[in-house]
Design a protein around this motif. Structure first.
Motif, PDB file in Angstrom:
ATOM      1  N   SER A  60       6.306  -9.598   7.560  1.00 29.00           N
ATOM      2  CA  SER A  60       6.192  -8.636   8.648  1.00 29.00           C
ATOM      3  C   SER A  60       5.660  -9.386   9.867  1.00 29.00           C
ATOM      4  CB  SER A  60       5.237  -7.522   8.216  1.00 29.00           C
ATOM      5  OG  SER A  60       5.267  -6.489   9.146  1.00 29.00           O
ATOM      6  N   LYS A  62       4.948  -8.823  12.826  1.00 27.20           N
ATOM      7  CA  LYS A  62       3.974  -8.320  13.795  1.00 27.20           C
ATOM      8  C   LYS A  62       2.659  -9.078  13.644  1.00 27.20           C
ATOM      9  CE  LYS A  62       4.525  -4.184  12.125  1.00 27.20           C
ATOM     10  NZ  LYS A  62       5.403  -4.593  10.994  1.00 27.20           N
ATOM     11  N   ARG A 146      12.546   5.270   5.612  1.00 30.00           N
ATOM     12  CA  ARG A 146      11.158   5.021   5.193  1.00 30.00           C
ATOM     13  C   ARG A 146      10.531   6.335   4.768  1.00 30.00           C
ATOM     14  NH1 ARG A 146       6.455   2.018   8.747  1.00 30.00           N
ATOM     15  NH2 ARG A 146       4.676   2.700   7.506  1.00 30.00           N
ATOM     16  N   HIS A 155      -8.051  -0.915   5.280  1.00 29.52           N
ATOM     17  CA  HIS A 155      -9.423  -1.336   5.577  1.00 29.52           C
ATOM     18  C   HIS A 155     -10.058  -0.475   6.665  1.00 29.52           C
ATOM     19  CE1 HIS A 155      -8.624  -3.448   9.459  1.00 29.52           C
ATOM     20  NE2 HIS A 155      -7.449  -3.739   8.942  1.00 29.52           N
ATOM     21  N   HIS A 195       5.251   1.866   3.296  1.00 32.80           N
ATOM     22  CA  HIS A 195       4.140   0.929   3.554  1.00 32.80           C
ATOM     23  C   HIS A 195       2.897   1.786   3.535  1.00 32.80           C
ATOM     24  CE1 HIS A 195       1.727  -2.259   5.286  1.00 32.80           C
ATOM     25  NE2 HIS A 195       1.357  -1.459   6.261  1.00 32.80           N
ATOM     26  N   SER A 198      -2.873  -1.304   5.236  1.00 31.12           N
ATOM     27  CA  SER A 198      -3.175  -2.729   5.326  1.00 31.12           C
ATOM     28  C   SER A 198      -4.494  -3.107   4.687  1.00 31.12           C
ATOM     29  CB  SER A 198      -3.250  -3.125   6.801  1.00 31.12           C
ATOM     30  OG  SER A 198      -2.014  -3.593   7.221  1.00 31.12           O
ATOM     31  N   GLY A 235       3.836  -3.814   2.791  1.00 31.10           N
ATOM     32  CA  GLY A 235       2.863  -4.912   2.731  1.00 31.10           C
ATOM     33  C   GLY A 235       1.461  -4.397   2.464  1.00 31.10           C
ATOM     34  N   GLY A 236       0.488  -5.068   3.067  1.00 32.44           N
ATOM     35  CA  GLY A 236      -0.899  -4.653   2.900  1.00 32.44           C
ATOM     36  C   GLY A 236      -1.730  -5.609   2.060  1.00 32.44           C
ATOM     37  N   GLU A 279       6.457  -6.699   1.706  1.00 31.71           N
ATOM     38  CA  GLU A 279       6.521  -6.931   3.145  1.00 31.71           C
ATOM     39  C   GLU A 279       5.159  -7.337   3.729  1.00 31.71           C
ATOM     40  OE1 GLU A 279       9.529  -4.397   5.574  1.00 31.71           O
ATOM     41  OE2 GLU A 279       7.552  -3.466   5.620  1.00 31.71           O
ATOM     42  N   PRO A 280       4.566  -8.381   3.190  1.00 32.81           N
ATOM     43  CA  PRO A 280       3.240  -8.756   3.689  1.00 32.81           C
ATOM     44  C   PRO A 280       3.295  -9.399   5.061  1.00 32.81           C
ATOM     45  CG  PRO A 280       3.977 -10.329   2.039  1.00 32.81           C
ATOM     46  CD  PRO A 280       5.051  -9.273   2.134  1.00 32.81           C
ATOM     47  N   GLY A 281       2.296  -9.125   5.859  1.00 31.47           N
ATOM     48  CA  GLY A 281       2.149  -9.802   7.144  1.00 31.47           C
ATOM     49  C   GLY A 281       0.937 -10.713   7.075  1.00 31.47           C
ATOM     50  N   ARG A 282      -0.228 -10.058   6.886  1.00 32.60           N
ATOM     51  CA  ARG A 282      -1.502 -10.784   6.884  1.00 32.60           C
ATOM     52  C   ARG A 282      -1.548 -11.906   5.838  1.00 32.60           C
ATOM     53  NH1 ARG A 282      -5.875  -7.912   8.392  1.00 32.60           N
ATOM     54  NH2 ARG A 282      -4.597  -6.103   7.915  1.00 32.60           N
ATOM     55  N   ARG A 318      -9.472  -7.847  16.804  1.00 28.54           N
ATOM     56  CA  ARG A 318      -9.790  -7.157  15.551  1.00 28.54           C
ATOM     57  C   ARG A 318     -11.258  -6.712  15.426  1.00 28.54           C
ATOM     58  NH1 ARG A 318      -9.312  -8.801  10.920  1.00 28.54           N
ATOM     59  NH2 ARG A 318      -8.254  -6.995  10.069  1.00 28.54           N
ATOM     60  N   TYR A 322     -11.375  -2.695  15.011  1.00 28.55           N
ATOM     61  CA  TYR A 322     -11.612  -2.142  13.660  1.00 28.55           C
ATOM     62  C   TYR A 322     -13.007  -2.456  13.115  1.00 28.55           C
ATOM     63  CZ  TYR A 322      -6.541  -3.007  13.933  1.00 28.55           C
ATOM     64  OH  TYR A 322      -5.240  -3.105  14.337  1.00 28.55           O
ATOM     65  N   TYR A 379      -2.516 -11.006  13.326  1.00 28.43           N
ATOM     66  CA  TYR A 379      -3.046 -10.009  14.256  1.00 28.43           C
ATOM     67  C   TYR A 379      -4.105 -10.624  15.184  1.00 28.43           C
ATOM     68  CZ  TYR A 379      -0.691  -7.241  10.723  1.00 28.43           C
ATOM     69  OH  TYR A 379       0.239  -6.757   9.854  1.00 28.43           O
ATOM     70  N   MET A 383      -1.949  -9.703  18.864  1.00 26.41           N
ATOM     71  CA  MET A 383      -2.592  -8.527  19.469  1.00 26.41           C
ATOM     72  C   MET A 383      -3.369  -8.890  20.731  1.00 26.41           C
ATOM     73  SD  MET A 383      -3.981  -6.503  16.098  1.00 26.41           S
ATOM     74  CE  MET A 383      -4.781  -5.173  16.985  1.00 26.41           C
TER      75      MET A 383
HETATM   76  N1  LLP Z   1       5.235  -3.251   6.800  1.00 29.96           N
HETATM   77  C1  LLP Z   1       5.012  -2.303   7.720  1.00 29.96           C
HETATM   78  C2  LLP Z   1       5.971  -1.215   7.876  1.00 29.96           C
HETATM   79  C3  LLP Z   1       3.863  -2.351   8.522  1.00 29.96           C
HETATM   80  O1  LLP Z   1       3.635  -1.403   9.423  1.00 29.96           O
HETATM   81  C4  LLP Z   1       2.943  -3.408   8.346  1.00 29.96           C
HETATM   82  C5  LLP Z   1       1.733  -3.484   9.164  1.00 29.96           C
HETATM   83  C6  LLP Z   1       3.220  -4.393   7.379  1.00 29.96           C
HETATM   84  C7  LLP Z   1       4.370  -4.282   6.618  1.00 29.96           C
HETATM   85  C8  LLP Z   1       2.323  -5.571   7.135  1.00 29.96           C
HETATM   86  O2  LLP Z   1       1.041  -5.198   6.775  1.00 29.96           O
HETATM   87  P1  LLP Z   1      -0.004  -6.322   6.279  1.00 29.96           P
HETATM   88  O3  LLP Z   1       0.556  -6.947   5.044  1.00 29.96           O
HETATM   89  O4  LLP Z   1      -0.164  -7.320   7.350  1.00 29.96           O
HETATM   90  O5  LLP Z   1      -1.272  -5.565   6.045  1.00 29.96           O
HETATM   91  N2  LLP Z   1      -3.594  -4.881  13.208  1.00 29.96           N
HETATM   92  C9  LLP Z   1      -4.151  -4.503  11.922  1.00 29.96           C
HETATM   93  C10 LLP Z   1      -3.075  -4.358  10.876  1.00 29.96           C
HETATM   94  C11 LLP Z   1      -2.014  -3.382  11.281  1.00 29.96           C
HETATM   95  C12 LLP Z   1      -0.831  -3.453  10.409  1.00 29.96           C
HETATM   96  C13 LLP Z   1       0.292  -2.611  10.920  1.00 29.96           C
HETATM   97  N3  LLP Z   1       1.414  -2.610  10.039  1.00 29.96           N
HETATM   98  C14 LLP Z   1      -5.196  -5.529  11.522  1.00 29.96           C
HETATM   99  O6  LLP Z   1      -5.442  -6.459  12.298  1.00 29.96           O
HETATM  100  O7  LLP Z   1      -5.814  -5.392  10.475  1.00 29.96           O
END
Ligand code: LLP
Length: 421
Positions: A60, A62, A146, A155, A195, A198, A235-236, A279-282, A318, A322, A379, A383
């Protein structure tokens, strides 16, 4: 001991043959620094966590969309999402083709929907009105929906993306209306996704939520089920931000085993031969990145000692957004012994809330020190903003060979004025 607090980055040889002070001097601060070695390691852990055929990792972006990092992820066998024309642009720059990009949309404009369709992307929509828009623009096409599985996690309440308190996803109650819209526009439901939120650190909730999505598919008529090619559980995946307290890692082996068992059995039972995505981002990007700043001023205000840096919340949002915890390292300007004391690390933005880390015990920081906020690869830059009309930071990659490569130059005043007319 020029490095006053650096046990973590030392232990993973984060800076290769460079030193944080040299990097700060050469490229200036604030400076995002990424380790190619750690990025590759995180990608590999994810790609190999589950052995069910069709399993894939869809990063992901973003969390961090710098194409230099995206290219590395691509080399490691990771695919990507996009949520905006900008993210799509970065994915394409990094060499991903349309088959390797999922467009996960939320409240997008007609122009943006058309752009995703024109790029031949599989688009996930998350409301009836956007499904209707998709149908009008691409009748007879393939679409993903979705769903909101009703269970959220995260968190902070701002990052919980399922359940009633969120704008995301189509509620299961609206399932019949989804079917009606699919029929109205002769659309094929080619995938479903969700999803839940996170930063989870325990495997069970994610596996349970995955099961909820599979049950939703089980309840579909056979003709509909047979057309599904992509099932994306979101993700998450959390990472341990408390590096100096040896916070335990998310047990990826347990999560993989849980998914292996669930998806393996379901695949067998259903005859499904498509893709299963996470779908991990972090998890991909956080630990490979940190942000370096300079200590510009220190002051005592009553009982409180403030350490003023150039890492304002325009650079790393961040902690302010948060209340997130990032560990801090200190690379000293001198070799002196430092007494340990309570200090509050702040930025240079004109707001009292511009606090990076509050009342923590560290060796005394002094003007001229370089500091790092760890685990800022996800992020962090993505961000950041130009608030207080400051230029965006530069980004540097420490290659596997241990050398520093600039992957984004620092913004200039001319960049800030480039769009003015
Ligand atoms: N898939 C979808 C549809 C999402 O909206 C997100 C994150 C992810 C995957 C990836 O999530 P992750 O694996 O990174 O947790 N800015 C915040 C996190 C916001 C995440 C938004 N969506 C932070 O800095 O903690």
């Amino acid at each position: 001991m020029a490095d006053i607090r650096s046990a973590y980055t030392d232990s993973v040889n984060f800076f290769g043959s460079c030193s944080p002070r040299e990097l700060a001097e050469r490229f200036g601060t604030p400076l995002y620094v990424y380790s190619e070695k750690i990025l590759r390691k995180c990608c590999r852990e994810l790609v190999s966590m589950c052995s069910v055929p069709g399993f894939g990792v869809n990063y992901s972006v973003k969390a961090n969309s710098n194409p230099a990092l995206l290219k590395i992820a691509r080399e490691e066998g990771v695919t990507v999402d996009a949520m905006s024309p900008g993210e799509l642009h970065m994915d394409l720059l990094a060499g991903f083709d349309a088959d390797s990009i999922l467009y996960i949309s939320n409240n997008i404009s007609p122009a943006e929907m058309r752009n995703a369709i024109d790029h031949k992307l599989l688009v996930s929509v998350d409301s009836l009105s956007q499904l209707d828009m998709y149908g009008r623009f691409n009748p007879g096409g393939k679409v993903m929906v979705r769903f909101n599985p009703g269970i959220g996690a995260g968190h902070h309440k701002k990052v919980i993306t399922a359940g009633k308190e969120t704008k995301f996803g189509v509620c299961p109650e609206d399932y019949d209306s989804v079917v009606a819209l699919l029929a109205k526009y002769n659309l094929t439901l080619a995938g479903v996704n969700q999803h839940i939120g996170s930063l989870f650190m325990q495997a069970d909730g994610y596996v349970q939520a995955a099961e909820v999505l599979l049950h939703l598919i089980d309840a579909m008529p056979e003709s509909m089920r047979a057309a599904i090619e992509v099932i994306d559980f979101g993700g998450g995946f959390g990472i341990p931000y408390h590096k100096y307290e040896n916070e335990p890692r998310l047990d990826l082996a347990a999560l993989g085993a849980g998914l292996d068992a669930l998806l393996g059995a379901w695949r067998e039972k259903s005859g499904y031969s498509g893709r299963f995505l996470v779908e991990p981002g972090r998890y991909v990007a956080a630990e490979c990145g940190l942000v370096l700043g300079s200590v510009e001023a220190v002051k005592n205000n009553g009982p409180r000692r403030y350490v003023g840096t150039d890492i304002g919340f325009n650079v790393l949002q961040r902690p302010v957004m948060y209340g997130s915890f990032h560990d801090v390292e200190i690379y000293g300007a001198d070799q002196a012994e430092r007494p340990v004391m309570e200090q509050t690390l702040v930025g240079n933005i004109c707001e009292s809330g511009d606090i990076l880390a509050k009342e923590r015990l560290w060796p005394e920081m002094r003007e001229g020190d370089v500091v790092a906020m760890l685990d800022a690869g996800a992020y962090g830059f993505s961000m950041s903003s130009s608030y207080n009309t400051r230029c965006l930071a530069a980004e540097v990659l420490i290659t596997e060979a241990g050398e520093a490569r600039l992957i984004r130059r620092r913004q200039t005043l001319d960049d800030l004025t480039a769009a003015l007319v």
